[in-house]
Design an enzyme around this catalytic site. Structure first.
Site, PDB file in Angstrom:
ATOM      1  N   ASP A 201       0.851  -0.967  -0.044  1.00  0.00           N
ATOM      2  CA  ASP A 201       0.080   0.142  -0.059  1.00  0.00           C
ATOM      3  C   ASP A 201       0.978   0.858  -0.155  1.00  0.00           C
ATOM      4  O   ASP A 201       1.601   1.907   1.523  1.00  0.00           O
ATOM      5  CB  ASP A 201      -0.971   0.289   1.049  1.00  0.00           C
ATOM      6  CG  ASP A 201      -2.011   1.273   0.942  1.00  0.00           C
ATOM      7  OD1 ASP A 201      -2.228   1.454   0.567  1.00  0.00           O
ATOM      8  OD2 ASP A 201      -2.556   1.638   2.651  1.00  0.00           O
TER       9      ASP A 201
ATOM     10  N   ASP B 248      -3.242   0.965   6.750  1.00  0.00           N
ATOM     11  CA  ASP B 248      -2.180   0.579   6.516  1.00  0.00           C
ATOM     12  C   ASP B 248      -1.718  -0.847   5.867  1.00  0.00           C
ATOM     13  O   ASP B 248      -1.409  -1.802   4.260  1.00  0.00           O
ATOM     14  CB  ASP B 248      -0.991   1.697   5.737  1.00  0.00           C
ATOM     15  CG  ASP B 248      -1.340   3.044   6.445  1.00  0.00           C
ATOM     16  OD1 ASP B 248      -1.113   3.794   5.664  1.00  0.00           O
ATOM     17  OD2 ASP B 248      -1.331   3.398   7.333  1.00  0.00           O
TER      18      ASP B 248
ATOM     19  N   GLU C 146      -0.698  -1.085  -4.704  1.00  0.00           N
ATOM     20  CA  GLU C 146      -2.632  -0.544  -4.958  1.00  0.00           C
ATOM     21  C   GLU C 146      -2.419   0.925  -6.129  1.00  0.00           C
ATOM     22  O   GLU C 146      -1.314   1.320  -6.215  1.00  0.00           O
ATOM     23  CB  GLU C 146      -3.026  -0.371  -3.869  1.00  0.00           C
ATOM     24  CG  GLU C 146      -4.446   0.287  -3.694  1.00  0.00           C
ATOM     25  CD  GLU C 146      -5.455   0.672  -2.972  1.00  0.00           C
ATOM     26  OE1 GLU C 146      -5.411  -0.364  -2.368  1.00  0.00           O
ATOM     27  OE2 GLU C 146      -5.560   1.403  -1.533  1.00  0.00           O
TER      28      GLU C 146
END
Lengths: 186, 186
Positions: free
Chosen positions: B11, B145, B72
């Site tokens: 992420d 996260d 991501e």
């Protein structure tokens, strides 16, 4: 022999990443050292494209050993279709500068244009023409990404050198532009 | 012993970059291998922050040797104040995957949420809760996260395995969610 600052300017991009190296001496005179464009195919995977950009920048640093790196700042407001790839390439450029132990800075497109043409909204052709004049080249660097990389490097060297425009004073670019205009009129 | 796929999910971010490694076996069962957050100070130079992210990702790859990397995808439409730093961190993540010889892919936030919760607009708390259930953890991974990184890794493993949702069929996440709801009701 005067000491000069060698700056690598990077116009980040995936399809075309401009790289330009200039020496700027204490009188603010710029000299072309290297200019090129790193290209990667839009058909390649994003990671492989970034690896091509990274390898190209590492090669330029190894060969020309700049004192500093300047990267054009990317804004989200720009063309959203390509802005993420441009931002990713700029991240790779800043990473490599840091991993090479080189100081790095970013400059906005308008700062760069103002530095070399005296005008923050100058178009690509004006930037190319001014780069050719400032660096005493026979022809404008091609493509525009190559000229932009040199403009970023010059912008950085001049700003770092304290060449901030003040009222009543001309920037080096404005002086060069004025000189070029005098030449053009003769 | 069944062969399993080990995926590193990332992420991307500068202040907090989530990294999660999961093993997913042929029956699509996921097991936690590693989860963490790479942090860099907002006061540091951008290049140094990216170098911290790069070093952290390289360390995870060296220690856990994933088969694939999933990152991501960042959109320009997101919070423009931090989106450029996030995009730069994602570029660094994809670069390191490529330089490590690992296949890498990006998945959108809604793909990731849909994969683990069955619902593309799930909130962070729902994602954290589902990750804890899917990976049989005692508590939701903290911070968000970290959970997101695990969700990205699971999303990638399941999509790669051909777990595409079709009408009338449940995704592995939907099955896990249904099972978790049955457990919660007992």
């Amino acid at each position: 022999m005067t000491s000069s600052l060698r700056v690598l300017g990077i116009d980040p991009g995936l399809t075309r990443c401009g790289v330009g190296v200039v020496d700027v001496d204490r009188s603010r005179r710029g000299t072309l050292v290297h200019v090129g464009v790193i290209r990667s195919s839009p058909d390649a995977e994003i990671g492989d494209r970034l690896a091509i950009v990274a390898a190209g920048i590492r090669e330029v640093i190894a060969e020309y050993r700049p004192d500093a790196v300047a990267v054009e700042r990317v804004f989200a407001q720009q063309n959203t279709h390509t802005v993420m790839g441009t931002a990713q390439a700029s991240g790779v450029a800043l990473l490599i500068a840091a991993e090479s132990g080189l100081p790095a800075a970013t400059h906005t497109p308008s700062e760069v244009k103002a530095a070399v043409t005296g005008y923050g909204s100058a178009d690509k052709r004006q930037v190319q023409a001014m780069i050719a004049r400032i660096l005493r080249l026979d022809a404008p660097p091609q493509p525009a990404d190559a000229a932009d990389a040199l403009a970023i490097a010059l912008c950085h060297a001049w700003r770092r050198g304290g060449a901030v425009a003040t009222q009543g004073a001309l920037t080096p670019a404005q002086r060069a532009w004025a000189a070029a205009e005098r030449v053009a009129r003769t």
